[in-house]
Write a protein that holds these residues in place. Structure first.
Motif, short mmCIF file in Angstrom:
data_model
loop_
_atom_site.label_atom_id
_atom_site.label_comp_id
_atom_site.label_asym_id
_atom_site.label_seq_id
_atom_site.Cartn_x
_atom_site.Cartn_y
_atom_site.Cartn_z
N ARG A 99 0.81 -1.22 0.00
CA ARG A 99 0.00 0.00 0.00
C ARG A 99 0.84 1.27 0.00
O ARG A 99 0.31 2.36 0.25
CB ARG A 99 -0.91 0.01 1.24
N ASP A 111 -9.09 11.88 10.45
CA ASP A 111 -9.79 10.87 11.22
C ASP A 111 -9.58 11.18 12.70
O ASP A 111 -8.52 10.90 13.26
CB ASP A 111 -9.25 9.47 10.88
N GLU A 143 -4.11 -1.27 13.00
CA GLU A 143 -5.42 -1.70 12.50
C GLU A 143 -6.16 -0.54 11.83
O GLU A 143 -6.72 -0.67 10.74
CB GLU A 143 -6.24 -2.27 13.65
N ARG A 144 -6.13 0.63 12.48
CA ARG A 144 -6.84 1.79 11.95
C ARG A 144 -6.23 2.28 10.64
O ARG A 144 -6.93 2.59 9.68
CB ARG A 144 -6.82 2.91 12.99
N GLY A 146 -4.52 0.45 8.62
CA GLY A 146 -4.81 -0.57 7.61
C GLY A 146 -6.16 -0.36 6.96
O GLY A 146 -6.32 -0.58 5.75
N ARG A 147 -7.15 0.07 7.74
CA ARG A 147 -8.47 0.34 7.16
C ARG A 147 -8.40 1.49 6.17
O ARG A 147 -9.02 1.44 5.10
CB ARG A 147 -9.45 0.67 8.28
N HIS A 148 -7.67 2.52 6.54
CA HIS A 148 -7.56 3.66 5.63
C HIS A 148 -6.79 3.26 4.36
O HIS A 148 -7.13 3.71 3.27
CB HIS A 148 -6.85 4.82 6.32
N ALA A 150 -6.78 0.46 2.90
CA ALA A 150 -7.61 -0.38 2.04
C ALA A 150 -8.54 0.45 1.16
O ALA A 150 -9.04 -0.04 0.15
CB ALA A 150 -8.42 -1.36 2.88
N ARG A 151 -8.77 1.68 1.55
CA ARG A 151 -9.61 2.55 0.73
C ARG A 151 -8.74 3.16 -0.36
O ARG A 151 -7.73 3.78 -0.08
CB ARG A 151 -10.21 3.67 1.58
#
Length: 230
Positions: A99, A111, A143-144, A146-148, A150-151
């Motif tokens: 990424r 965020d 974790e947080r 990683g979510r961003h 993925a977008r």
């Protein structure tokens, strides 16, 4: 006369965390350089303007800035009073290396939950002895983020759409179909900018192979031919 920078940097015993830096830089500019870690940055006062991926960017107080490893960036103060920043340097394997391009395209994250999580880790680390809480905070950050990651960022999405369009056009010019599994080479192991199977240069189809010449049966086969027939 303005005072010099005040810097505190240390390496806490927290898995996944390479280093922490708190600093106030009244007047500061640093040349392009890279890190072998992920840089997670909060700017509490002032603004830092920097170049990343050939684009000029600027930090904002309410955002978390993420700079990927091995990507050159510089930095300079925008305001006369300089800037105050806090940095977490995360080990390279804490975030998905696939990424990196996403963070180059869009390194700033708006965020509030993420910002508070980064702030909390800094506050815990400022008082040694609570490394377990810091470790939990680092896991939450990973974790947080990683979510961003993925977008797909709008720039990256537009770039991918443009690449797919060019690949389809190249396949049509070559006489193939754009929806064929081999049309643009994406499913055949070809990367961006590399022609797919059967395509050379500016979309021209590779010449057909020459027909094999029939063996001359008037002469006995040589040693290599006899060996291959065994």
């Amino acid at each position: 006369m303005a005072s010099g920078p005040r810097i505190r940097a240390w390496r806490p015993e927290v898995p996944g965390l390479a280093e922490v830096l708190h600093g106030h830089f009244p007047r500061h500019a640093y040349p392009a350089h890279t890190h072998d870690t992920w840089t997670v940055l909060l700017v509490d006062e002032g603004t830092v303007r920097y170049d990343l991926g050939r684009h000029e960017r600027a930090t904002a107080r309410a955002r978390v800035t993420v700079l990927p490893p091995h990507v050159a960036h510089d930095g300079r103060s925008v305001e006369a009073g300089g800037f105050r920043k806090r940095v977490l340097y995360l080990d390279a394997d804490r975030l998905d290396a696939e990424r990196v391009g996403r963070w180059v395209d869009d390194p700033d994250v708006s965020d509030p939950v993420l910002w508070r999580a980064v702030d909390r880790v800094h506050r815990v680390l400022a008082h040694p002895g609570d490394e377990l809480a810091a470790e939990s905070g680092i896991a939450l950050l990973g974790e947080r983020l990683g979510r961003h990651a993925a977008r797909v960022a709008p720039v990256a999405e537009a770039r991918a759409a443009g690449l797919a369009r060019r690949m389809r056009e190249s396949a049509r010019r070559a006489g193939g179909r754009g929806d064929h599994p081999r049309g643009g080479g994406a499913r055949a192991g070809c990367g961006p900018g590399v022609p797919g199977p059967g395509v050379r240069g500016r979309g021209r189809r590779a010449p057909a192979p020459l027909p094999r010449r029939a063996p001359d049966r008037r002469r006995p086969p040589g040693p290599a031919a006899r060996g291959a027939a065994r």
